[in-house]
Scaffold this motif. Structure first.
Motif, PDB file in Angstrom:
ATOM      1  N   UNK A 151       0.854  -1.191   0.000  1.00 34.90           N
ATOM      2  CA  UNK A 151       0.000   0.000   0.000  1.00 34.90           C
ATOM      3  C   UNK A 151       0.885   1.234   0.000  1.00 34.90           C
ATOM      4  N   UNK A 152       0.504   2.177  -0.851  1.00 34.76           N
ATOM      5  CA  UNK A 152       1.210   3.444  -0.964  1.00 34.76           C
ATOM      6  C   UNK A 152       0.155   4.542  -0.966  1.00 34.76           C
ATOM      7  N   UNK A 153       0.270   5.503  -0.053  1.00 38.24           N
ATOM      8  CA  UNK A 153      -0.668   6.619   0.006  1.00 38.24           C
ATOM      9  C   UNK A 153       0.070   7.854  -0.465  1.00 38.24           C
ATOM     10  N   UNK A 154      -0.529   8.525  -1.457  1.00 36.01           N
ATOM     11  CA  UNK A 154       0.083   9.695  -2.085  1.00 36.01           C
ATOM     12  C   UNK A 154      -0.880  10.868  -1.950  1.00 36.01           C
ATOM     13  N   UNK A 155      -0.346  12.047  -1.631  1.00 36.38           N
ATOM     14  CA  UNK A 155      -1.218  13.220  -1.519  1.00 36.38           C
ATOM     15  C   UNK A 155      -1.498  13.816  -2.898  1.00 36.38           C
ATOM     16  N   UNK A 156      -2.290  14.858  -2.948  1.00 36.02           N
ATOM     17  CA  UNK A 156      -2.712  15.453  -4.221  1.00 36.02           C
ATOM     18  C   UNK A 156      -1.554  16.083  -4.989  1.00 36.02           C
ATOM     19  N   UNK A 157      -0.423  16.287  -4.335  1.00 30.70           N
ATOM     20  CA  UNK A 157       0.757  16.836  -5.009  1.00 30.70           C
ATOM     21  C   UNK A 157       1.690  15.747  -5.523  1.00 30.70           C
ATOM     22  N   UNK A 158       1.308  14.492  -5.337  1.00 24.53           N
ATOM     23  CA  UNK A 158       2.135  13.382  -5.794  1.00 24.53           C
ATOM     24  C   UNK A 158       3.253  13.030  -4.829  1.00 24.53           C
ATOM     25  N   UNK A 159       3.133  13.422  -3.576  1.00 26.09           N
ATOM     26  CA  UNK A 159       4.150  13.125  -2.560  1.00 26.09           C
ATOM     27  C   UNK A 159       3.698  11.912  -1.745  1.00 26.09           C
ATOM     28  N   UNK A 160       4.609  10.984  -1.534  1.00 28.41           N
ATOM     29  CA  UNK A 160       4.310   9.770  -0.778  1.00 28.41           C
ATOM     30  C   UNK A 160       4.172  10.130   0.699  1.00 28.41           C
ATOM     31  N   UNK A 161       3.018   9.790   1.282  1.00 27.97           N
ATOM     32  CA  UNK A 161       2.745  10.119   2.678  1.00 27.97           C
ATOM     33  C   UNK A 161       2.692   8.904   3.592  1.00 27.97           C
ATOM     34  N   UNK A 162       2.484   7.718   3.016  1.00 26.04           N
ATOM     35  CA  UNK A 162       2.370   6.521   3.845  1.00 26.04           C
ATOM     36  C   UNK A 162       2.658   5.293   2.995  1.00 26.04           C
ATOM     37  N   UNK A 163       3.381   4.355   3.574  1.00 26.70           N
ATOM     38  CA  UNK A 163       3.645   3.058   2.930  1.00 26.70           C
ATOM     39  C   UNK A 163       3.454   1.977   3.985  1.00 26.70           C
TER      40      UNK A 163
END
Length: 185
Positions: A151-163
């Motif tokens: 699982x990879x969570x990315x914010x609206x700017x395309x920055x990885x916030x959680x893995x």
């Protein structure tokens, strides 16, 4: 022993039903505090959050609602606030706690709003209990981590916030190497 009738009689808001209604209708805990650090008005939500009655909170020194570790410096911080009062969040970037009547510490967020009332400045302190929010956040993170799939969570700017560890194992990265990086790593 606090004489509730005397506190109410001397309370500037007791004769101002409009101000009382404004504070009472706030959807979060709220209290008005004077420059001596005493609570002069409190709404039902705050009393409920902290486990006190409104009567018990009136005229109480607010330091008694703080964990002991925070009490020593609080009077100084309050004094500095009253020198240049302005609307702001308290303790930005820090974890703040309040003590309930039963001694349990709860995580909180506090907003400070100075109010000029007659010849003195009061502060409207709004308090939000973060316990449920933090519990939900912890459950979300646990569900991500416990997922058998990457699982990879990315914010609206395309920055990885959680893995999660499954994703990191698949691609040979550590979580620290991926967090706060652009998706095109």
């Amino acid at each position: 022993m606090i004489d509730y009738n005397e506190v109410t009689k001397n309370n500037m808001l007791s004769n101002n039903s409009f101000s009382q209604q404004l504070v009472d209708c706030l959807p979060m805990g709220a209290m008005l505090v004077n420059s001596d650090a005493h609570i002069v008005f409190v709404n039902n939500e705050l009393a409920e959050i902290l486990g006190y009655s409104k009567k018990e909170l009136l005229n109480l020194d607010i330091d008694l609602l703080l964990p002991i570790a925070f009490q020593a410096n609080h009077k100084h911080l309050m004094s500095e606030f009253f020198k240049q009062p302005r609307k702001r969040k308290m303790g930005v970037g820090q974890e703040l706690y309040a003590c309930r009547k039963n001694g349990v510490q709860i995580p909180i967020e506090i907003g400070l709003n100075p109010i000029q009332q007659e010849d003195q400045t009061l502060v409207l302190a709004t308090l939000i209990d973060l316990t449920s929010h933090l519990r939900a956040n912890k459950m979300f993170h646990r569900s991500i981590e416990d997922s058998p799939h990457g699982v990879l969570v990315v914010d609206s700017s395309g920055i990885i916030r959680l893995t999660n560890s499954s994703l990191c194992e698949c691609f040979g990265y550590t979580s620290d190497e991926l967090l706060d990086q652009p998706l095109d790593v």
